[in-house]
Design an enzyme around this catalytic site. Structure first.
Site: not given
Ligand code: NAP
Length: 263
Positions: A13, A98-99, A153, A157
């Site tokens: 994201m 973030t969810t 999904h 998931k």
């Molecule tokens: P992702 O690809 O796993 O990305 C998560 C990011 O957070 C990565 O850059 C990760 O870094 C970082 N992170 C993890 N642990 C961390 C820490 N301790 N300190 C700082 N950064 C940290 O996930 P995504 O699919 O992009 O989703 C991100 C969030 O958005 C999730 O909560 C997901 O549920 C949510 N989401 C929301 C929607 C919406 O419409 N609202 C849609 C899709 C997803 P590393 O690579 O170093 O771990």
């Protein structure tokens, strides 16, 4: 011009959000928060675009050194909560994708935003089409109370039914009179065949590789069917909602949970 900090720029994201903010004429990306690459610039981070903005690991240091209007958080709940709270303390408006925040955390952030008279948005689903699907379903359920939800999904998931399906069902309960659906004597010959139940409605969860995030809400009445369907085909589908929220949060002076409350 709205100055934006993005937390989680290497995530799926976060990467989309970096491109969106960078390419949007009225936004300026001013910094990123990441747990790696502290002190580097974004262009030094492999896989990220050639943008000359600083990367910070320490949230307080970032907010003290960088002049920002909005924080977009796309990380994990534990970190996202700290980022959101610290942003409000520094008069920066959070837009949180973030969810997984607990209701206690949301209440606390709500109180903090109110005491600072600052806008904040927490949106479990940024896809505008998905939010409209929920709203249209809520409207339809007043007239067509027999409804089943089918959400589909990808098979990575972890939770079922999806948060969006539960949210849809909850919104439907506000306009639909409670009703047990199907035949009163129906029996499942295989357990779970009729899906999960919420307020007499049925929710079915499909998990398959190849799927992203899809949902169909089907209403039935004598001699007619109404289907309201939404498909997120990739993470770009969420960026209209992020853009809308970054603009909208500048006009708010309280926390809004869920885009359905502001579109
Ligand atoms: P992702 O690809 O796993 O990305 C998560 C990011 O957070 C990565 O850059 C990760 O870094 C970082 N992170 C993890 N642990 C961390 C820490 N301790 N300190 C700082 N950064 C940290 O996930 P995504 O699919 O992009 O989703 C991100 C969030 O958005 C999730 O909560 C997901 O549920 C949510 N989401 C929301 C929607 C919406 O419409 N609202 C849609 C899709 C997803 P590393 O690579 O170093 O771990």
């Amino acid at each position: 011009m709205i100055n934006v900090i993005i937390a989680g720029p290497r995530g799926k994201m976060g990467k989309e959000a970096v491109s969106m903010v960078h390419n949007e004429g009225s936004f300026r990306l001013v910094a990123c928060l990441d747990r790696k690459h502290n002190g580097e610039t974004l262009k030094d981070v492999p896989g990220l675009p050639d943008i000359d903005v600083p990367v910070y690991e320490n949230v307080t240091e970032c907010f003290q050194e960088v002049e920002a209007d909005v924080l977009v958080d796309l990380t994990i709940p534990e970190v996202g909560y700290l980022h959101t709270k610290t942003a409000l303390e520094h008069n920066i408006r959070p837009v949180v994708g973030t969810t997984g925040f607990s209701s206690e955390q949301i209440t606390e952030l709500n109180q903090l935003a109110k005491s600072k008279n600052l806008g904040a948005i927490i949106a479990p689903n940024f896809a505008i089409g998905a939010v409209l699907m929920m709203k249209f379903s809520q409207m339809a359920a007043k007239y067509l109370p027999d409804v089943e939800i089918i959400e589909k999904h990808h098979d990575n998931k972890l939770d079922a039914p999806s948060g969006s399906a539960v949210k849809t069902a909850e919104m439907i309960t506000e306009s639909r009179e409670m009703k047990h659906q199907g035949h009163p004597d129906e029996k499942e010959t295989i357990n779970g065949a009729r899906g999960a139940e919420l307020d007499g409605m049925r929710i079915h969860s499909v998990r398959l590789p190849g799927l992203v995030a899809h949902q169909e809400v089907i209403f039935g009445g004598p001699g007619q069917l109404l289907s309201i369907k939404h498909d997120s085909l990739n993470r770009a589908s969420f960026m209209d909602g992020v853009k809308f929220s970054v603009e909208k949060v500048m006009e708010l002076n309280e926390l809004v949970y869920g885009l359905e409350n502001i579109i």
